[in-house]
Scaffold this active site. Structure first.
Site, PDB file in Angstrom:
ATOM      1  N   ASP A 192       1.018  -0.853  -0.327  1.00 36.30           N
ATOM      2  CA  ASP A 192       0.203   0.242   0.663  1.00 36.30           C
ATOM      3  C   ASP A 192       0.419   1.428  -0.313  1.00 36.30           C
ATOM      4  OD1 ASP A 192      -2.434   1.614  -0.078  1.00 36.30           O
ATOM      5  OD2 ASP A 192      -2.855   0.641   2.228  1.00 36.30           O
ATOM      6  N   HIS A 252       2.648   3.831  -9.451  1.00 39.48           N
ATOM      7  CA  HIS A 252       2.313   2.201  -9.483  1.00 39.48           C
ATOM      8  C   HIS A 252       3.448   1.882  -9.639  1.00 39.48           C
ATOM      9  CE1 HIS A 252      -1.340   2.452  -7.792  1.00 39.48           C
ATOM     10  NE2 HIS A 252      -1.975   2.823  -8.838  1.00 39.48           N
ATOM     11  N   LEU A 305      11.693 -19.904  -4.782  1.00 35.65           N
ATOM     12  CA  LEU A 305      10.046 -19.518  -4.056  1.00 35.65           C
ATOM     13  C   LEU A 305       8.186 -19.620  -5.065  1.00 35.65           C
ATOM     14  CD1 LEU A 305       9.678 -16.753  -2.188  1.00 35.65           C
ATOM     15  CD2 LEU A 305      10.302 -15.195  -4.231  1.00 35.65           C
TER      16      LEU A 305
HETATM   17  C1  IPE Z   1      -5.137  -3.216  -0.482  1.00 38.27           C
HETATM   18  O1  IPE Z   1      -5.351  -1.184  -0.493  1.00 38.27           O
HETATM   19  C2  IPE Z   1      -5.600  -3.883  -1.853  1.00 38.27           C
HETATM   20  C3  IPE Z   1      -3.387  -3.073  -2.465  1.00 38.27           C
HETATM   21  C4  IPE Z   1      -2.742  -2.848  -1.575  1.00 38.27           C
HETATM   22  C5  IPE Z   1      -4.081  -3.891  -3.459  1.00 38.27           C
HETATM   23  P1  IPE Z   1      -6.455  -0.182  -0.451  1.00 38.27           P
HETATM   24  O2  IPE Z   1      -5.610   0.988  -0.599  1.00 38.27           O
HETATM   25  O3  IPE Z   1      -7.110  -0.760  -1.396  1.00 38.27           O
HETATM   26  O4  IPE Z   1      -7.454  -0.988   1.150  1.00 38.27           O
HETATM   27  P2  IPE Z   1      -7.793   0.188   1.789  1.00 38.27           P
HETATM   28  O5  IPE Z   1      -9.731   0.640   0.588  1.00 38.27           O
HETATM   29  O6  IPE Z   1      -6.933   1.831   1.836  1.00 38.27           O
HETATM   30  O7  IPE Z   1      -8.771  -0.497   2.902  1.00 38.27           O
HETATM   31  C1  IPE Z   2      -1.647   0.256  -3.346  1.00 34.32           C
HETATM   32  O1  IPE Z   2      -1.606   1.460  -3.162  1.00 34.32           O
HETATM   33  C2  IPE Z   2      -2.043  -0.632  -4.864  1.00 34.32           C
HETATM   34  C3  IPE Z   2      -3.444  -0.631  -4.873  1.00 34.32           C
HETATM   35  C4  IPE Z   2      -4.068  -0.531  -4.263  1.00 34.32           C
HETATM   36  C5  IPE Z   2      -3.689  -0.996  -6.378  1.00 34.32           C
HETATM   37  P1  IPE Z   2      -2.151   2.578  -3.445  1.00 34.32           P
HETATM   38  O2  IPE Z   2      -3.096   3.707  -5.327  1.00 34.32           O
HETATM   39  O3  IPE Z   2      -4.232   2.127  -2.476  1.00 34.32           O
HETATM   40  O4  IPE Z   2      -1.994   3.659  -2.848  1.00 34.32           O
HETATM   41  P2  IPE Z   2      -2.481   5.092  -1.770  1.00 34.32           P
HETATM   42  O5  IPE Z   2      -2.874   4.233  -0.391  1.00 34.32           O
HETATM   43  O6  IPE Z   2      -3.479   5.257  -2.521  1.00 34.32           O
HETATM   44  O7  IPE Z   2      -1.041   5.537  -1.431  1.00 34.32           O
HETATM   45 MG    MG Z   3      -4.064   2.287  -0.611  1.00 31.38          MG
END
Ligand code: IPE
Ligand code: IPE
Ligand code: MG
Length: 238
Positions: A14, A31, A125
């Site tokens: 995240d 990303h 792995l």
């Molecule tokens: C969880 O992160 C999903 C991934 C890291 C792929 P999100 O950013 O979507 O989760 P919430 O919405 O903060 O719970």
């Molecule tokens: C996690 O990073 C990746 C996905 C959920 C695809 P986020 O896109 O949720 O990043 P934040 O939480 O907005 O910083």
């Molecule tokens: Mg996120």
């Protein structure tokens, strides 16, 4: 008391969006940086004795995001697979996907399945990418009317997903967001403020050192031999 080794590491990757925002960049740049971090951690994980690495790349709830971000992520998945194939074959990495396959773009599905086929003999792995993944949906899909109540082992076999030893979530959030709920019943949880694109092998080492200091009891008492009650004993106790 079990001072065990981290065999199965799960990561909620995240913070990509925040990483980009802090730099005044589009979210997709975050990303892309996150994809680079995944390649770093995949390369480092076996050196720490990890044999299964499950990473949350796209949740079923992430379909709520803007269409442009979603298509960017799906393209990045294909780029990642093309880039990583050589490294997987060279380093003995078996790559597979968990999650729904019927809603991702066809080209992404083909790329996933081709990579799964080509890397199936990797033994160093097992890298599992969770894409269009929801733990609740995975459990509903695994359940069958024939599943006997309290038969955890039979259900776990149907789920076909090993128990997690350590679950890391980056970027400061302290929740599971529908990731590996069954498998994490006794996982050690580790939350770090580091944003996923910045996460590196040193951060992984720090997390694993913390894991090594944890005492896992699985509901028992220190020094006790683990004994699981039979289904009959569990039922008669109710
Ligand atoms: C969880 O992160 C999903 C991934 C890291 C792929 P999100 O950013 O979507 O989760 P919430 O919405 O903060 O719970
Ligand atoms: C996690 O990073 C990746 C996905 C959920 C695809 P986020 O896109 O949720 O990043 P934040 O939480 O907005 O910083
Ligand atoms: Mg996120």
């Amino acid at each position: 008391m079990t001072q065990s080794h981290c065999t199965h590491l799960a990561i909620i990757m995240d913070g990509n969006g925040r990483w980009a925002e802090r730099r005044g960049l589009p979210r997709l740049a975050g990303h892309c940086a996150g994809e680079r971090a995944l390649r770093r951690i995949t390369a480092a994980a076996p050196n720490f004795g990890i044999s299964t690495l499950t990473v949350y790349a796209f949740s079923s709830d992430n379909w709520k995001r803007p269409a442009g971000e979603i298509s960017g992520l799906m393209n990045l998945l294909e780029t990642h697979l093309a880039r990583e194939l050589g490294a997987c074959l060279k380093n003995g990495v078996r790559l597979s996907m968990i999650g729904r396959r019927d809603r991702i773009p066809e080209t992404a599905r083909w790329a996933v399945e081709e990579t799964e086929r080509l890397t199936q003999n990797g033994r160093r792995l097992h890298l599992r990418l969770a894409i269009d993944y929801s733990s609740r949906d995975a459990m509903l899909a695994a359940w069958q009317p024939s599943c006997a109540p309290y038969d955890r082992q039979a259900f776990a076999e149907r789920l076909n997903s090993p128990d997690v030893d350590l679950l890391i979530r980056t970027a400061g959030e302290q929740r599971l967001s529908d990731f590996l709920l069954w498998e994490s019943a006794y996982a050690e949880l580790y939350f770090t403020p580091v944003l996923w694109p910045d996460f590196n092998a040193d951060d992984l080492e720090t997390a694993l050192e913390e894991f090594a200091r944890r005492v896992r009891r699985f509901g028992g008492l220190p020094g006790q031999t683990v004994r699981t009650p039979t289904a009959t004993a569990a039922e008669s106790a109710c």
